[in-house]
Structure formats: C-alpha cells, structure tokens
Design a protein around this motif. Sequence first.
Motif, PDB file in Angstrom:
ATOM      1  N   UNK A 226      -3.613   2.598   6.016  1.00 13.56           N
ATOM      2  CA  UNK A 226      -4.542   3.038   6.541  1.00 13.56           C
ATOM      3  C   UNK A 226      -5.721   3.057   5.450  1.00 13.56           C
ATOM      4  N   UNK A 227      -4.980   2.678   3.907  1.00 12.72           N
ATOM      5  CA  UNK A 227      -6.301   2.418   2.752  1.00 12.72           C
ATOM      6  C   UNK A 227      -6.335   0.906   2.486  1.00 12.72           C
ATOM      7  N   UNK A 228      -6.311   0.000   3.000  1.00 10.40           N
ATOM      8  CA  UNK A 228      -6.219  -1.578   2.985  1.00 10.40           C
ATOM      9  C   UNK A 228      -7.642  -1.585   3.228  1.00 10.40           C
ATOM     10  N   UNK A 229      -8.927  -1.272   4.175  1.00 17.85           N
ATOM     11  CA  UNK A 229      -9.751  -1.599   4.711  1.00 17.85           C
ATOM     12  C   UNK A 229     -10.924  -0.631   3.905  1.00 17.85           C
ATOM     13  N   UNK A 230     -10.437  -0.117   2.775  1.00 19.98           N
ATOM     14  CA  UNK A 230     -11.375   1.231   1.679  1.00 19.98           C
ATOM     15  C   UNK A 230     -11.738  -0.206   0.837  1.00 19.98           C
ATOM     16  N   UNK A 231     -10.913  -1.371   0.437  1.00 15.93           N
ATOM     17  CA  UNK A 231     -10.881  -2.238  -0.814  1.00 15.93           C
ATOM     18  C   UNK A 231     -12.454  -2.694  -0.214  1.00 15.93           C
ATOM     19  N   UNK A 232     -13.759  -3.312  -1.278  1.00 15.96           N
ATOM     20  CA  UNK A 232     -14.635  -3.465  -1.172  1.00 15.96           C
ATOM     21  C   UNK A 232     -14.385  -5.428  -1.771  1.00 15.96           C
ATOM     22  N   UNK A 233     -14.396  -6.152  -0.656  1.00 12.30           N
ATOM     23  CA  UNK A 233     -14.131  -7.669  -1.360  1.00 12.30           C
ATOM     24  C   UNK A 233     -15.236  -7.605  -2.124  1.00 12.30           C
ATOM     25  N   UNK A 234     -14.604  -8.426  -3.563  1.00 18.16           N
ATOM     26  CA  UNK A 234     -15.447  -9.023  -4.269  1.00 18.16           C
ATOM     27  C   UNK A 234     -15.741  -7.921  -5.942  1.00 18.16           C
ATOM     28  N   UNK A 235     -15.300  -6.304  -5.370  1.00 14.07           N
ATOM     29  CA  UNK A 235     -14.868  -6.015  -6.536  1.00 14.07           C
ATOM     30  C   UNK A 235     -13.375  -5.453  -7.059  1.00 14.07           C
ATOM     31  N   UNK A 236     -12.891  -4.943  -7.823  1.00 14.26           N
ATOM     32  CA  UNK A 236     -11.482  -4.424  -8.711  1.00 14.26           C
ATOM     33  C   UNK A 236     -11.441  -3.483  -7.332  1.00 14.26           C
ATOM     34  N   UNK A 237      -9.681  -3.574  -7.203  1.00 15.15           N
ATOM     35  CA  UNK A 237      -9.164  -2.068  -6.213  1.00 15.15           C
ATOM     36  C   UNK A 237      -8.047  -1.561  -6.742  1.00 15.15           C
ATOM     37  N   UNK A 238      -8.860  -0.362  -6.670  1.00 17.40           N
ATOM     38  CA  UNK A 238      -7.708   0.914  -7.690  1.00 17.40           C
ATOM     39  C   UNK A 238      -6.772   1.565  -6.761  1.00 17.40           C
ATOM     40  N   UNK A 239      -6.129   2.103  -7.089  1.00 19.82           N
ATOM     41  CA  UNK A 239      -5.331   3.362  -6.140  1.00 19.82           C
ATOM     42  C   UNK A 239      -4.514   3.990  -7.679  1.00 19.82           C
ATOM     43  N   UNK A 240      -5.123   5.086  -7.480  1.00 21.52           N
ATOM     44  CA  UNK A 240      -4.829   6.000  -8.915  1.00 21.52           C
ATOM     45  C   UNK A 240      -4.739   6.758  -8.400  1.00 21.52           C
ATOM     46  N   UNK A 241      -4.094   7.461  -7.347  1.00 26.62           N
ATOM     47  CA  UNK A 241      -2.316   7.957  -7.211  1.00 26.62           C
ATOM     48  C   UNK A 241      -2.268   7.756  -5.927  1.00 26.62           C
ATOM     49  N   UNK A 242      -1.209   8.010  -5.680  1.00 27.38           N
ATOM     50  CA  UNK A 242      -0.428   7.738  -4.564  1.00 27.38           C
ATOM     51  C   UNK A 242       1.349   8.002  -4.429  1.00 27.38           C
ATOM     52  N   UNK A 243       1.926   8.667  -3.293  1.00 26.52           N
ATOM     53  CA  UNK A 243       3.241   9.410  -3.511  1.00 26.52           C
ATOM     54  C   UNK A 243       3.404   9.188  -2.014  1.00 26.52           C
ATOM     55  N   UNK A 244       4.882   9.435  -2.471  1.00 29.64           N
ATOM     56  CA  UNK A 244       5.396   9.585  -0.231  1.00 29.64           C
ATOM     57  C   UNK A 244       6.455  11.126  -0.813  1.00 29.64           C
ATOM     58  N   UNK A 245       5.861  11.631  -0.039  1.00 27.22           N
ATOM     59  CA  UNK A 245       5.942  13.422  -0.963  1.00 27.22           C
ATOM     60  C   UNK A 245       7.102  13.879  -0.483  1.00 27.22           C
ATOM     61  N   UNK A 246       8.234  14.324  -1.155  1.00 30.73           N
ATOM     62  CA  UNK A 246       8.508  14.929  -0.742  1.00 30.73           C
ATOM     63  C   UNK A 246       8.726  16.069  -0.191  1.00 30.73           C
ATOM     64  N   UNK A 247       9.545  16.715   1.051  1.00 27.82           N
ATOM     65  CA  UNK A 247      10.404  16.572   0.980  1.00 27.82           C
ATOM     66  C   UNK A 247      11.101  15.206   2.450  1.00 27.82           C
ATOM     67  N   UNK A 248      10.100  14.677   1.849  1.00 26.83           N
ATOM     68  CA  UNK A 248       9.606  13.393   3.641  1.00 26.83           C
ATOM     69  C   UNK A 248      11.167  12.852   2.651  1.00 26.83           C
ATOM     70  N   UNK A 249      12.236  12.656   4.409  1.00 23.01           N
ATOM     71  CA  UNK A 249      13.755  11.473   3.984  1.00 23.01           C
ATOM     72  C   UNK A 249      12.590  10.382   4.136  1.00 23.01           C
ATOM     73  N   UNK A 250      12.247   9.913   4.282  1.00 22.47           N
ATOM     74  CA  UNK A 250      11.426   8.236   4.782  1.00 22.47           C
ATOM     75  C   UNK A 250      10.833   7.967   3.012  1.00 22.47           C
ATOM     76  N   UNK A 251      11.214   8.856   2.024  1.00 19.96           N
ATOM     77  CA  UNK A 251       9.932   8.310   0.853  1.00 19.96           C
ATOM     78  C   UNK A 251      10.911   7.301  -0.103  1.00 19.96           C
ATOM     79  N   UNK A 252      11.869   6.452   0.731  1.00 22.55           N
ATOM     80  CA  UNK A 252      12.566   6.100   0.465  1.00 22.55           C
ATOM     81  C   UNK A 252      11.748   4.311   0.571  1.00 22.55           C
ATOM     82  N   UNK A 253      11.175   4.914   1.853  1.00 22.70           N
ATOM     83  CA  UNK A 253      10.177   3.241   1.916  1.00 22.70           C
ATOM     84  C   UNK A 253       8.825   3.043   1.200  1.00 22.70           C
ATOM     85  N   UNK A 254       9.385   3.800   0.079  1.00 26.43           N
ATOM     86  CA  UNK A 254       7.744   3.505  -1.292  1.00 26.43           C
ATOM     87  C   UNK A 254       7.370   2.284  -1.680  1.00 26.43           C
TER      88      UNK A 254
END
Length: 214
Positions: A77-105
């Motif tokens: 869901x974040x991929x299209x937010x990038x604007x081509x030609x600009x540096x792209x940063x994700x300055x916050x991310x997490x797979x949140x506790x208690x989600x048992x699938x956070x091993x997918x991160x």
Amino acid sequence: CIKEQMRFLKEELGVKALLTDLNCYAEYSLAEVRSELDLVDHHQYWDHAQFPGKRGGKLQIFHNESAIARQGGLPRSTMPVRVFGKPFLVTEFNFCLPNTYRVEAPALLGGYAALQDWDILFRYHYASYYPPKTLHEASLPFDMALDPMQLLSERLIALLFLRGDVQRAEQAFQIGLKPDFPLRNLEDREYAVIQQLPGLIGRLGTVVKHPAAS
C-alpha cells in the motif's frame, strides 16, 4: 502553506537540509504536492492499534491478519506513494505487537524496500520504557527491545536491505497523475489495489504529468 514554510526555512533562515511533509497519508491526490518537496517520506504499519474509545487509551483492537495473505498488504500500500525522481524514505514502520504474523516483517519490509530501491528505513521504535516497570510498559505495540521476534527481524531486514541480499528491480511501473486532478470523496483518493500490485514484481511510483508533457 508548505511552500511558504519551505521558502522561509531556506531563504530566510538558511536551512540547508532537505525538507519534506505529508508523511502519513497515502492518497494519490497528494502526489502533486509531494512532487515539489525535496524528498518523499511515508509512515507504514501493519495491524496498527485501533481505539474504540479514547485514542491512545488502553482499550485497543487488533486484527491479527497476515500481510502475506493480503497480497503483501504492507508494504504494497505504500509503494505508489513514492514519486519517481525524488528520494523515498519510510521513517516509521513496524509490524505491531501482538500480531502473531510480525515475523513476516523482514521479507516484506527488508526485501521489498531493496527491490523497490527505497533510500532509508527507520523502525518505530526501540523502547518506550527501558527497563519496563509494569506488564503494560513491557508489551506496548511498537517496542522491540523485549520482543525477540522484532529484534531478529531487525537484523534480517539489515541483511536484505543494507547488505543487498535483494537487488533493485530493473522493471519500473509508473502511475500517471495530472495536476489539478478533481478531488472527490476521501475514500475515492486511495490508490486502488490493482494499481499497487505491479509493485510486487517491479519498482512502483507516481509521476505527475503536466499538460505540456502529456
């Protein structure tokens, strides 16, 4: 407002740092504004707490869903937010506790950040309280200091993203957006899933197409 703030910081205060804004919205209608920033930043979470009562309260709702089962819902869901030609940063991310699938991160965040050729990742965050004094302080949804699964994923993300175990995709897909695109209801401004899916196999981003170039 953003343009004036950037002008004031650069021209009147002499700020040399790269400046950005709008880091917590994914609507395509913001691509034109983002195209005029120095860089594009975005925050992304999987199974972020929802608050049926007071926001920030102890009563929270989690869905405990797999992002892989949702076609890589994060980071797709974040991929299209990038604007081509600009540096792209994700300055916050997490797979949140208690989600048992956070091993997918590691595979999803580290692997796809490398495939997409994003520039920077920042996890939010190490610890709110350290050492924790209560069970509540030890089990907050964003903390990784006392979560072995998160600590391991941090190391695996570094291998995939920083060491280059996953290489940049050569193929790129562009989502074109014309300036002054008509804005409708808020729910109509989201990138459709079908627009996001190409990011699972190649680099994805938005390009603002001005009339003279169309």
